[in-house]
Design a protein around this motif. Structure first.
Motif, short mmCIF file in Angstrom:
data_model
loop_
_atom_site.label_atom_id
_atom_site.label_comp_id
_atom_site.label_asym_id
_atom_site.label_seq_id
_atom_site.Cartn_x
_atom_site.Cartn_y
_atom_site.Cartn_z
N LEU A 186 0.83 -1.21 0.00
CA LEU A 186 0.00 0.00 0.00
C LEU A 186 0.86 1.26 0.00
N SER A 187 0.37 2.28 -0.70
CA SER A 187 1.10 3.55 -0.77
C SER A 187 0.66 4.51 0.32
N GLU A 188 -0.52 4.29 0.93
CA GLU A 188 -1.00 5.15 2.00
C GLU A 188 -1.68 4.32 3.08
N CYS A 189 -1.60 4.83 4.32
CA CYS A 189 -2.34 4.21 5.42
C CYS A 189 -3.76 4.77 5.38
N ALA A 190 -4.73 3.96 5.75
CA ALA A 190 -6.12 4.40 5.80
C ALA A 190 -6.48 4.81 7.22
N SER A 191 -7.34 5.81 7.35
CA SER A 191 -7.83 6.22 8.67
C SER A 191 -8.82 5.20 9.18
N CYS A 192 -8.82 4.98 10.48
CA CYS A 192 -9.83 4.11 11.08
C CYS A 192 -11.19 4.76 10.86
N ALA A 193 -12.18 3.95 10.53
CA ALA A 193 -13.54 4.45 10.30
C ALA A 193 -14.15 4.89 11.62
N GLY A 194 -15.18 5.74 11.53
CA GLY A 194 -15.93 6.12 12.72
C GLY A 194 -16.44 4.87 13.42
N GLY A 195 -16.40 4.85 14.74
CA GLY A 195 -16.82 3.68 15.50
C GLY A 195 -15.70 2.70 15.76
N THR A 196 -14.49 3.01 15.26
CA THR A 196 -13.31 2.17 15.51
C THR A 196 -12.14 3.08 15.91
N TYR A 197 -11.08 2.47 16.43
CA TYR A 197 -9.89 3.23 16.82
C TYR A 197 -8.66 2.33 16.72
N GLN A 198 -7.47 2.92 16.76
CA GLN A 198 -6.23 2.16 16.82
C GLN A 198 -5.22 3.00 17.58
N GLY A 199 -4.77 2.52 18.73
CA GLY A 199 -3.83 3.26 19.58
C GLY A 199 -2.37 2.98 19.29
N GLU A 200 -2.09 1.98 18.48
CA GLU A 200 -0.71 1.59 18.18
C GLU A 200 -0.29 2.06 16.79
N SER A 201 1.02 2.20 16.57
CA SER A 201 1.50 2.44 15.22
C SER A 201 1.78 1.09 14.58
N ASN A 202 1.97 1.11 13.25
CA ASN A 202 2.29 -0.10 12.48
C ASN A 202 1.14 -1.12 12.52
N ALA A 203 -0.11 -0.62 12.57
CA ALA A 203 -1.28 -1.49 12.71
C ALA A 203 -1.78 -2.00 11.35
N THR A 204 -2.40 -3.18 11.39
CA THR A 204 -2.99 -3.77 10.18
C THR A 204 -4.52 -3.77 10.26
N SER A 205 -5.10 -3.26 11.35
CA SER A 205 -6.56 -3.17 11.47
C SER A 205 -6.90 -2.18 12.58
N CYS A 206 -8.19 -1.88 12.69
CA CYS A 206 -8.68 -1.01 13.77
C CYS A 206 -9.54 -1.85 14.72
N LEU A 207 -9.71 -1.35 15.91
CA LEU A 207 -10.47 -2.05 16.95
C LEU A 207 -11.84 -1.41 17.10
N PRO A 208 -12.87 -2.21 17.45
CA PRO A 208 -14.19 -1.60 17.67
C PRO A 208 -14.15 -0.68 18.88
N CYS A 209 -14.90 0.39 18.79
CA CYS A 209 -14.95 1.36 19.88
C CYS A 209 -15.53 0.69 21.13
N VAL A 210 -15.02 1.06 22.27
CA VAL A 210 -15.48 0.51 23.54
C VAL A 210 -16.93 0.96 23.78
N GLU A 211 -17.77 0.03 24.23
CA GLU A 211 -19.17 0.35 24.47
C GLU A 211 -19.30 1.51 25.45
N GLY A 212 -20.16 2.46 25.10
CA GLY A 212 -20.38 3.63 25.95
C GLY A 212 -19.41 4.77 25.67
N SER A 213 -18.51 4.63 24.66
CA SER A 213 -17.60 5.71 24.31
C SER A 213 -17.78 6.07 22.84
N TYR A 214 -17.08 7.12 22.43
CA TYR A 214 -17.20 7.65 21.07
C TYR A 214 -15.86 7.56 20.37
N CYS A 215 -15.89 7.12 19.09
CA CYS A 215 -14.67 7.04 18.29
C CYS A 215 -14.93 7.71 16.94
#
Length: 149
Positions: free
Chosen positions: A112-141
């Motif tokens: 890939l030539s560019e990294c994609a942003s995590c979609a709304g409702g997901t997040y990623q706290g680490e660098s060098n990630a291959t996916s995003c994590l679902p947002c924690v219930e009761g919070s906003y992403c």
């Protein structure tokens, strides 16, 4: 210059190598990322940004790698070999090394030539990630979130 053991005759180091100091019994090859285009050198020169210099380089090479690939190795012709960008990183092409995706973004596959942003409702706290994590219930992403809010 260097002289072999038992010899009093000095020999100039060839391009792509150097001999630092006195009483050298051999020349050293310029390390990766450096080059030397002059014989009889005492040091190597750092390769310019956007250029490629494998071990023993006598000149800077233009790495013509496409976006999604990067230059790492050299084949027998002396030209860089372009390899697929690893998952979790982006590669803009040329001679640029892979760049790890920052928190809030990901690269799911290699090449890939560019990294994609995590979609709304997901997040990623680490660098060098291959996916995003679902947002924690009761919070906003929001899009591109690096942590739930």
């Amino acid at each position: 210059h260097f002289a072999t053991t038992g010899s009093t005759e000095q020999t100039a180091c060839r391009e792509g190598s150097f001999a630092n100091g006195t009483r050298n019994d051999a020349c050293e090859l310029c390390p990766e990322g450096y080059y030397q285009d002059q014989p009889a050198a005492a040091a190597c020169v750092r390769c310019a940004a956007g250029k490629f210099c494998p071990v023993g380089s006598s000149r800077e090479l233009d790495a013509q790698c496409e976006a999604g690939t990067y230059a790492r190795l050299t084949d027998r012709s002396g030209d860089p070999e372009c390899l697929d960008c690893p998952a979790g990183s982006s590669c803009g092409g040329g001679a640029a090394p892979p760049s790890e995706c920052s928190p809030g973004s990901f690269a799911a596959t290699a090449g890939l030539s560019e990294c994609a942003s995590c979609a709304g409702g997901t997040y990623q706290g680490e660098s060098n990630a291959t996916s995003c994590l679902p947002c924690v219930e009761g919070s906003y992403c929001a899009e591109g979130a690096s942590a739930p809010l």
